[in-house]
Enzyme design. Structure first.
Site, PDB file in Angstrom:
ATOM      1  N   TYR B 439      32.486 -24.502 -10.274  1.00  0.00           N
ATOM      2  CA  TYR B 439      32.082 -25.707  -9.530  1.00  0.00           C
ATOM      3  C   TYR B 439      30.796 -25.500  -8.721  1.00  0.00           C
ATOM      4  O   TYR B 439      30.391 -24.381  -8.488  1.00  0.00           O
ATOM      5  CB  TYR B 439      33.226 -26.328  -8.734  1.00  0.00           C
ATOM      6  N   GLU B 440      30.174 -26.579  -8.381  1.00  0.00           N
ATOM      7  CA  GLU B 440      28.831 -26.562  -7.771  1.00  0.00           C
ATOM      8  C   GLU B 440      27.808 -25.874  -8.676  1.00  0.00           C
ATOM      9  O   GLU B 440      26.865 -25.256  -8.187  1.00  0.00           O
ATOM     10  CB  GLU B 440      28.842 -25.890  -6.392  1.00  0.00           C
ATOM     11  N   GLY B 441      27.963 -26.035  -9.975  1.00  0.00           N
ATOM     12  CA  GLY B 441      27.033 -25.418 -10.922  1.00  0.00           C
ATOM     13  C   GLY B 441      27.564 -24.086 -11.402  1.00  0.00           C
ATOM     14  O   GLY B 441      27.727 -23.165 -10.600  1.00  0.00           O
TER      15      GLY B 441
END
Lengths: 596, 596
Positions: B439-441
């Site tokens: 998550y978040e890239g």
């Protein structure tokens, strides 16, 4: 979920071109050729895909439950298990005199890969049964054999291994379960065992427990452990199932993975006497267990291959389907799916190049196993194969199961956020794989075995023999191939040199600084796995070069080998550093400073 | 479960000796000294340990459930959240004008580490709220600010980030949610968002969603995305909670980990109109999101540190308690627990040496953040700090979250079979950690950012500036220290040379062979993390040498650095191989040959 695709193409390549199964089977006196082997593999693949893989996800969600002292397995397990044993899949490698099929270990290995790939939870049941069979074949007297063997081999009953106790995990010397000899020659077993895989279930009428325990006058430590058979139901003289014996499942564990495989706490002689039959002689239990354990360690290593292969193809299918983002400098020739992205390709080939090496490693070991057990082979050939096998089993177990962590990790990563959602199935492979580096001896236990019993005990002779074999192939490859093969070849020569250097260091150091040597045991096992895996790529590449396979296939084999070289073999120098220089810091670390 | 021990000793060492917080705070114009900072950290540590960590295990087992369209959180979450926000823990770093405490990022960082260590599931709620605050502070007009900011900063309401859609994950250009402008200047939002952390819950009266959507006349792709605030309940003119808005939670996900953190599918404008307020200007949504995302990426990297530190101390406690086996050549001086075993020590110091590097990295970045935002600093200093921070955030996110996988893996391994049993808690850290690299890239997204926007865009200038700083410290250390420091120093010089070589390769190659460059992006990020982590050990060792700390502490710092050198920095050459030679094989792999 993508459906399981059995690796028939690769198995065919390995059997026909890499390991020349036809010649091997003939030399070892097996009456099958590679076409028969592949036919069996194909049938197994169908069963694995259609019957087992298809319930793997739902069985994970459903799990197992305890009703009273009986474990109820997940929907479909009972029917599938019945079809599995009725199909004769259980006794492939066992002697025909007990109803087995006496097949080559190569065949049982490629087939076993498929069961585990389809569902580790399911395949653990026959795997444990086979372990019990192995122990009985090795050590039991005829009475015990005739009471249990046939029913176990055909799968009508299943077997378990009862080793671990709350205070005795990696250290079997601490076992406390008691066995008291009776006037009739049987024993009464009393004690608690934990982590018992398929300790109870509803798949068959009887469960046959192999139990480590101490007789009342046993010497302390590992020299006072005996092996017993304790059936869930006693066996009538006519072989039918009789009265309930005093062993029952007290509880089952709530685990990270393999939810559909019951892990039981077993109580022996708690409310009722537990009748046990001695296997072989008293106080030789550990010795018999070692036979089983080598088998079991091989099987768990194989599970590492299986789940890696399955997770890889699951992720591959997703990467060929999922549309997301623009790929860097993409010319559009690969469509719009995420397999265009350079990093997705890196992860896929990382997985594939490991799976390729692992599968060849498994077949290599199965070949050695056949040779070691074949009456048609010379004593020297058998001994040589036995040495290779014993040396390599801890490497196989450690390296394949550690690889399985990385491969199932990468596979989940390819799914992105979807991978973290259980429904996708990638998370299950990741969770299921996590037990593999723990059970049947943790990676550290394998590594210590490799250092102590395998490398030091014979003063490095077997290690050297294997290194020379690898160097020989690497030199051959240099002559036979183009640039990509030469890169692998020179990396392999370096890898072998690293193994020599580290081996000499271990032999020179273990008497004066044993703790430093053992602090490097796990990286040492990794180094062996890494270089041996490189050898498997060499053999693959040689085979494809020699057989003049079609261009695409040669290209793919060379690229997988190249990837393995540049990404994995490239780590050897770091491993040498960790082994030879990495021990002092952790051994000398001050006790008061661990916690920040 | 061992209770969480906040890392106060290490925080004190970092603030007082490594990063000279007193001088830093003074230079940046913060009115606190290190003693105040440590007092705050101590209080936070108590709350994290006593209130949050204590419910982490039970909340994982209980999970969250959906009743109608309301998510019910696990027992204890509501009370703990209330105590958390009433204690003022929510607004530490935000401006005082909106009720925050305007504290240094260094303080909020060391404190945030503790929340995540105690429970990632719990701490995600304030983390997302802070992300929303950041976006509003950056871009919202005064009306929107006054409607939401104070309540979010004090934690009375919470915030979410609604980015992902089924067809738009890593690729935000594919977003389809629509926003239609109304006569009154508000918008009507319509669409579906997935993977929304704390998208709904029962902790507070209102949930404030920040939502990416397209206005009807927006240009295609990322240039047509706008940012909106869509509250669960509309806000009355007096600031109180008004009518229900047309946004609701349709379902929640069944995930591998962070079970106590709801992950919601959110529907906007499905049955009822969803009123949204534009943040900033139309079509600049992605730009605002990048501000938030840098914050969020930093926070997720920090989660990597947190869960590593927590899993490490959990395993450490077990290794100091569990009795098993005889250790190799043990002289009895270490008692009977498994911490005597060489391989257990190897794993512990592997975890610890990573945790030490990661924590220093976090504080280093927090220092840069303070400088970049401080009015008291010169423009040049601010710009320099901003460059360092922007360059390092993808390294931090990628490296710390990947480390967290290895550390939680090792921690579980120390528990052996018990680690696989959920009750022990080690499995939870392993599961919870798994989301961090996604998550978040994902790691690949971070790595691509590092290659493209961070290395290539400024032609390697920031990279070089950082490399020079690292080389400078490595040379200093060589002068200041004894043998162990000199080994680290020379490994660091090699590591920096590797970064230079690889950086030049990227700059020279990206125009002609961009796909090859990006195929090496993930190993490039790992190389940066590895060498930067080495720098953190250099700074630690220098600090302890300079302050003449007591012998044990110096010894421990030197040994952790030595371990890091021999085991982790030793991998740089393999990473260079993977980056510079590893791309061609996977890029050229024939499409027909992926499946065996």
């Amino acid at each position: 979920m993508s459906q399981y695709q059995p690796p028939l193409k690769d198995v065919s390549f390995l059997l026909k071109h890499v390991f020349d199964f036809d010649r091997h089977a003939q030399q070892c006196g097996f009456g099958v050729d590679s076409d028969t082997a592949l036919f069996i593999a194909e049938e197994a693949g169908k069963f694995a895909s259609e019957r087992i893989d298809s319930i793997n996800r739902s069985a994970d969600t459903e799990g197992v439950r305890l009703e009273g002292s009986t474990v109820i397995t997940a929907t479909g397990f009972k029917e599938t298990y019945r079809a599995f044993s009725e199909g004769g899949w259980n006794g492939l490698r066992f002697p025909e005199e007990y109803g087995g099929q006496g097949l080559s270990a190569v065949i049982s290995t490629v087939v076993d890969e498929m069961w585990h790939a389809a569902s580790i939870s399911f395949a653990l049941c026959p795997m444990l049964t086979n372990g019990a069979v192995e122990a009985l074949l090795t050590a039991a007297d005829d009475d015990v054999k005739s009471m249990f063997l046939e029913k176990l081999i055909c799968g009508e009953w299943t077997g378990t291994m009862n080793l671990t106790e709350p205070g005795a995990g990696s250290d079997l010397a601490a076992i406390q379960t008691k066995a008291t000899r009776q006037a009739d020659g049987t024993y009464r077993i009393k004690g608690q065992k934990i982590f018992i895989t398929y300790g109870d279930h509803d798949l068959t009428d009887n469960v046959i427990h192999l139990v480590l325990a101490r007789t009342s006058d046993a010497p302390p430590g590992v020299k006072g452990i005996s092996l017993f058979v304790v059936p869930k139901y006693l066996v009538n003289p006519d072989g039918s199932v009789g009265n309930r014996n005093g062993v029952h499942c007290a509880s089952i564990e709530h685990k990270l993975g393999i939810h559909a495989s019951p892990t039981a706490v077993m109580l022996f002689g708690e409310e009722k006497e537990a009748v046990g039959y001695l296997v072989g002689e008293e106080n030789r239990g550990l010795e018999y267990m070692f036979v089983m354990m080598n088998e079991a360690r091989f099987s768990v290593g194989l599970q590492g291959l299986s789940i890696s292969a399955r997770a890889y193809q699951h992720a591959l299918a997703y990467s060929q389907e999922r549309i997301q983002g623009k790929a860097v400098a993409d010319d559009g020739s690969h469509g719009k799916t995420i397999i265009r992205h350079p990093d997705v390709r890196r992860q896929l080939l990382s997985m594939k190049s490991k799976v390729d090496a692992m599968r060849a490693f498994a077949v290599y070991l199965a070949v050695q196993k056949d040779i070691a057990h074949s009456d048609s082979m010379t004593g020297h050939a058998r001994e040589n194969a036995q040495c290779r096998m014993e040396f390599l089993i801890p490497v196989f177990k450690a390296w394949l199961t550690e690889n399985a962590q990385h491969v199932t990790y990468d596979a989940l990563q390819i799914f992105g956020g979807m991978g973290f959602i259980e429904e996708t199935g990638a998370a299950q492979y990741y969770r299921d794989a996590r037990i593999l580096t723990i059970y049947e001896g943790t990676t550290a236990i394998q590594a210590n075995d490799l250092v102590g019993r395998k490398t030091i005990r014979d003063e490095g002779r077997t290690a050297l023999m294997l290194i020379e074999s690898m160097e020989h192939s690497a030199c051959e490859l240099r002559e036979e191939s183009d640039a990509s093969g030469r890169a692998l070849s020179s990396q392999m020569i370096e890898g072998c040199a690293a193994l020599r250097r580290v081996g000499e260091w271990i032999l020179g150091k273990h008497a004066s600084a044993p703790r430093e040597v053992y602090a490097g045991a796990v990286p040492y096992a990794e180094l062996w796995g890494t270089v041996f895996g490189g050898w498997m790529h060499v053999l693959r590449l040689q085979a494809v070069l020699r057989t003049g396979n079609r261009k695409e296939s040669l290209h793919a084999t060379a690229l997988a080998a190249e990837f393995y070289s540049e990404h994995i073999l490239a780590r050897t120098s770091a491993l040498v550093s960790a082994i030879m220089h990495g021990g002092a810091s952790s051994l000398g670390f001050p006790e008061t400073e661990w916690l920040n």
